[in-house]
Design a protein around this motif. Sequence first.
Motif, PDB file in Angstrom:
ATOM      1  N   LYS A   1     -57.970 -35.792 -20.143  1.00 44.23           N
ATOM      2  CA  LYS A   1     -57.594 -34.347 -20.375  1.00 44.23           C
ATOM      3  C   LYS A   1     -57.344 -33.983 -19.094  1.00 44.23           C
ATOM      4  CE  LYS A   1     -58.560 -33.308 -25.131  1.00 44.23           C
ATOM      5  NZ  LYS A   1     -57.184 -33.895 -25.463  1.00 44.23           N
ATOM      6  N   ALA A   2     -58.335 -34.172 -18.110  1.00 46.77           N
ATOM      7  CA  ALA A   2     -58.215 -33.703 -16.792  1.00 46.77           C
ATOM      8  C   ALA A   2     -56.930 -33.800 -15.932  1.00 46.77           C
ATOM      9  CB  ALA A   2     -59.248 -33.885 -15.930  1.00 46.77           C
ATOM     10  N   VAL A   3     -56.271 -32.765 -15.221  1.00 43.16           N
ATOM     11  CA  VAL A   3     -55.022 -33.065 -14.782  1.00 43.16           C
ATOM     12  C   VAL A   3     -54.962 -33.942 -13.632  1.00 43.16           C
ATOM     13  CG1 VAL A   3     -54.983 -30.936 -13.214  1.00 43.16           C
ATOM     14  CG2 VAL A   3     -52.938 -31.587 -14.342  1.00 43.16           C
ATOM     15  N   GLY A   4     -56.281 -33.980 -12.929  1.00 43.24           N
ATOM     16  CA  GLY A   4     -56.313 -34.694 -11.582  1.00 43.24           C
ATOM     17  C   GLY A   4     -56.577 -36.282 -11.691  1.00 43.24           C
ATOM     18  N   ASP A   5     -56.402 -37.147 -10.671  1.00 45.77           N
ATOM     19  CA  ASP A   5     -56.870 -38.541 -10.689  1.00 45.77           C
ATOM     20  C   ASP A   5     -58.449 -38.253 -10.467  1.00 45.77           C
ATOM     21  OD1 ASP A   5     -54.220 -39.309 -10.615  1.00 45.77           O
ATOM     22  OD2 ASP A   5     -54.077 -40.059  -8.679  1.00 45.77           O
ATOM     23  N   GLY A   6     -59.211 -39.379 -11.052  1.00 46.87           N
ATOM     24  CA  GLY A   6     -60.498 -39.207 -11.253  1.00 46.87           C
ATOM     25  C   GLY A   6     -61.167 -38.177 -12.071  1.00 46.87           C
ATOM     26  N   ASP A   7     -60.390 -37.881 -13.220  1.00 50.61           N
ATOM     27  CA  ASP A   7     -60.735 -36.876 -13.951  1.00 50.61           C
ATOM     28  C   ASP A   7     -61.231 -35.482 -13.510  1.00 50.61           C
ATOM     29  OD1 ASP A   7     -60.093 -38.302 -16.403  1.00 50.61           O
ATOM     30  OD2 ASP A   7     -62.125 -39.222 -16.325  1.00 50.61           O
ATOM     31  N   THR A   8     -60.199 -34.973 -12.353  1.00 47.26           N
ATOM     32  CA  THR A   8     -60.651 -33.698 -11.749  1.00 47.26           C
ATOM     33  C   THR A   8     -59.698 -32.743 -12.089  1.00 47.26           C
ATOM     34  OG1 THR A   8     -59.327 -34.393  -9.694  1.00 47.26           O
ATOM     35  CG2 THR A   8     -61.587 -34.935  -9.644  1.00 47.26           C
ATOM     36  N   GLY A   9     -60.043 -31.499 -11.632  1.00 45.05           N
ATOM     37  CA  GLY A   9     -59.288 -30.331 -12.072  1.00 45.05           C
ATOM     38  C   GLY A   9     -59.202 -29.814 -13.616  1.00 45.05           C
ATOM     39  N   PRO A  10     -58.399 -29.044 -13.891  1.00 49.41           N
ATOM     40  CA  PRO A  10     -58.619 -28.159 -15.018  1.00 49.41           C
ATOM     41  C   PRO A  10     -58.164 -29.159 -16.298  1.00 49.41           C
ATOM     42  CG  PRO A  10     -56.606 -27.302 -13.779  1.00 49.41           C
ATOM     43  CD  PRO A  10     -57.367 -28.177 -13.094  1.00 49.41           C
ATOM     44  N   ASN A  11     -58.733 -29.052 -17.522  1.00 50.24           N
ATOM     45  CA  ASN A  11     -58.157 -29.703 -18.801  1.00 50.24           C
ATOM     46  C   ASN A  11     -56.688 -29.315 -19.042  1.00 50.24           C
ATOM     47  OD1 ASN A  11     -60.436 -31.165 -18.995  1.00 50.24           O
ATOM     48  ND2 ASN A  11     -61.156 -30.242 -20.862  1.00 50.24           N
ATOM     49  N   THR A  12     -56.142 -30.328 -19.623  1.00 52.22           N
ATOM     50  CA  THR A  12     -54.815 -30.154 -20.073  1.00 52.22           C
ATOM     51  C   THR A  12     -54.718 -30.699 -21.637  1.00 52.22           C
ATOM     52  OG1 THR A  12     -53.998 -32.416 -19.760  1.00 52.22           O
ATOM     53  CG2 THR A  12     -54.152 -30.995 -17.855  1.00 52.22           C
ATOM     54  N   GLY A  13     -53.521 -30.635 -22.361  1.00 53.11           N
ATOM     55  CA  GLY A  13     -53.620 -31.191 -23.549  1.00 53.11           C
ATOM     56  C   GLY A  13     -53.804 -32.820 -23.602  1.00 53.11           C
ATOM     57  N   GLY A  14     -53.639 -33.444 -22.338  1.00 57.06           N
ATOM     58  CA  GLY A  14     -53.827 -34.931 -22.007  1.00 57.06           C
ATOM     59  C   GLY A  14     -52.808 -35.484 -21.344  1.00 57.06           C
ATOM     60  N   MET A  15     -53.268 -36.025 -20.459  1.00 58.39           N
ATOM     61  CA  MET A  15     -52.389 -36.516 -19.105  1.00 58.39           C
ATOM     62  C   MET A  15     -52.347 -38.197 -19.393  1.00 58.39           C
ATOM     63  SD  MET A  15     -51.434 -34.317 -17.376  1.00 58.39           S
ATOM     64  CE  MET A  15     -50.620 -35.042 -16.035  1.00 58.39           C
TER      65      MET A  15
END
Length: 347
Positions: A148-162
Amino acid sequence: MIGPEAPLVAGLADDLSAAGIRTFGPSKAAAQLEGSKKFMKDICKKYNIPTAAYETFSDPAAAKHYIQQQGAPIVVKASGLAAGKGVIVAQTVKEACQAVDDMLIGAVFGDAGSEIVVEEYLEGEEASFFALVDGSSAVALASAQDHKAVGDGDTGPNTGGMGAYSPAPVVTPDIQQQVMEEIVLRTAQAMMSEGCPFRGVLFAGLMIKHGKAKLLEHNVRFGDPECQGLMARLDSDLLAALIQACDGQLTDVSLRWKPEAALTVVMAAAGYPGSYKKGTPINNTEKVTTAKVFHAGTAQDSNGQLVSAGGRVLGITALGADVAAAQAAAYEGVSQIEWSDAYYRRD
């Protein structure tokens, strides 16, 4: 078949059924498993379904007092529908209290956050599990893991799913059996007891530690981006199974799955989950040979040009002998698409 959660929670399945239209998807009453996190957690408590300890609040002062008693990390959730963004995993008491203010006073999630659930932070590995439910019986679909995290390595804000892949190695046969018995079937039996039998697809968001799963949340639909991988792997007739679920005949259903792994990479608009542009041109989707391209947020402009029309725009899904092979094929598909405004995780 009703896809999104909002019309299910609003009662579309009831209206279609009342009009004599056979409908796959839970009733308004049963869809509260996703529409109200308080309802879902109360069901768990009443029927002994393993989940995190919790309390619900509509008063900010009471919520913050509870948080100060419990300490951090701690999880603050908007009880209502917030498009997958209403969960704050707070690492500090200050951050948790800010989330309380944002939801209950600032109304950042509107009515969805007028009541909140504050719950114990669970450690472990997350997985998604899906089952078809016909009221009393259930058939396991498959496991998946989404990111769900927007960035590589599960970093940054959550999204609906990347992105997502299936199957999830953490969901062993023993864990699948536990999830079916203690979470899926127990939930189905609970809903029967409450007078609102659940018919549809039940998603269980899991946290797994020391060989045991606890329920993080229920959704009442196929998830995006997990569904794409499940459909790529399914080797049975989906429609026949859905009809049998509608008719209360799942005891006769056995599903076949391809042995390959599936992996989906979500191509989003640059800036998502913050502000982003719409209407940017996308080319060559039809030239992708190594993967299937699922359209989520696209449209055609007046000239017939394919353009972006949402935050998460395309889901590039591939099969492979293992997750690494599926990943390579999916990213090959991504590389064949021309879209200058695209953003996607590279891991």
